[in-house]
Design a protein around this motif. Structure first.
Motif, PDB file in Angstrom:
ATOM      1  N   TRP A  76     -14.172   2.463  13.156  1.00  0.00           N
ATOM      2  CA  TRP A  76     -13.043   2.625  12.237  1.00  0.00           C
ATOM      3  C   TRP A  76     -11.804   2.881  13.080  1.00  0.00           C
ATOM      4  CZ3 TRP A  76     -13.260   6.501   7.539  1.00  0.00           C
ATOM      5  CH2 TRP A  76     -12.006   6.541   6.899  1.00  0.00           C
ATOM      6  N   TYR A  83      -5.604   0.020   8.730  1.00  0.00           N
ATOM      7  CA  TYR A  83      -6.878   0.397   9.326  1.00  0.00           C
ATOM      8  C   TYR A  83      -7.839  -0.788   9.301  1.00  0.00           C
ATOM      9  CZ  TYR A  83      -8.669   1.134   4.517  1.00  0.00           C
ATOM     10  OH  TYR A  83      -9.035   0.990   3.206  1.00  0.00           O
ATOM     11  N   PHE A  85     -12.153  -1.624   9.504  1.00  0.00           N
ATOM     12  CA  PHE A  85     -13.577  -1.273   9.554  1.00  0.00           C
ATOM     13  C   PHE A  85     -14.328  -2.445  10.168  1.00  0.00           C
ATOM     14  CE2 PHE A  85     -14.739   2.039   6.091  1.00  0.00           C
ATOM     15  CZ  PHE A  85     -13.681   2.840   6.476  1.00  0.00           C
TER      16      PHE A  85
END
Length: 207
Positions: A76, A83, A85
């Protein structure tokens, strides 16, 4: 001798009541102190918006009435409001990359991709069948309350949260990394039946 025993027997309930009253008052005073310490932690961590978390993720729930879920390693990367993942599952399971910006989300690595949506949570649920509270998870994974509404906290003997309840989710913190200041969770378990999210953090890297 009999009189002393009778006096002791009569006084015992009063002594026990006094002890119970003392124990009942003490946690209330302690809670206010712990809550102020939590606010101080949150104030410091709210400024932390560039970091990389390495660990494992497990998700379970239901899709069309059937139990479903998945697991894998997680990287992450948080860069301000953006962001990413990256989840790598075992052989034969789902692996994907989710990239999120204020403009929307992109999911890559699945058949028919890349997939895009203005909302990351709905994209993950429709494509994977996973219900993950992504909007709040950024705060919860740091052991903070999200800014989405009221929250309840329970603290452990070490003064750190053991449970956070918010937006219908119960977030439990079985373990913390206290080598860092402020401390950050090393395990985050979130439940909103029938949905569960399990994060086990192997390393934090703050920039």
């Amino acid at each position: 001798m009999k009189l002393s025993i009778r006096l002791l027997a009569a006084a015992l309930p009063l002594l026990l009541a006094a002890c119970v009253h003392k124990e009942a008052v003490k946690p209330q005073a302690d809670y206010a102190v712990l809550l102020n310490e939590q606010r101080a932690r949150e104030h410091l961590l709210a400024k932390t918006d560039h970091w990389v978390l390495q660990g494992k993720i497990g998700v379970s729930g239901e899709v069309n009435g059937k139990k479903d879920g998945g697991s894998g390693t997680l990287t992450w990367t948080q860069n301000g409001d953006n962001y990413e993942f990256v989840v790598r599952g075992p052989v034969g399971s789902k692996s994907f990359r989710l990239s999120v910006t204020p403009d929307g989300a992109t999911l890559e690595g699945l058949d028919g991709g890349p997939l895009r949506s203005p909302d990351a949570e709905s994209l993950v649920q429709s494509a994977l069948g996973w219900r993950v509270p992504l909007r709040n998870l950024r705060a919860w994974v740091l052991g903070m309350r999200a800014d989405s509404g009221p929250a309840e906290l329970k603290f452990g003997a070490d003064g750190l949260p053991v449970q956070l309840t918010q937006d219908g989710w119960n977030v439990n913190y079985p373990a913390w990394d206290t080598t860092r200041q402020p401390a950050v969770p090393s395990k985050v378990f979130a439940d909103n039946p029938p949905y569960k999210v399990r994060l086990s953090v192997e390393s934090w890297s703050f920039q």
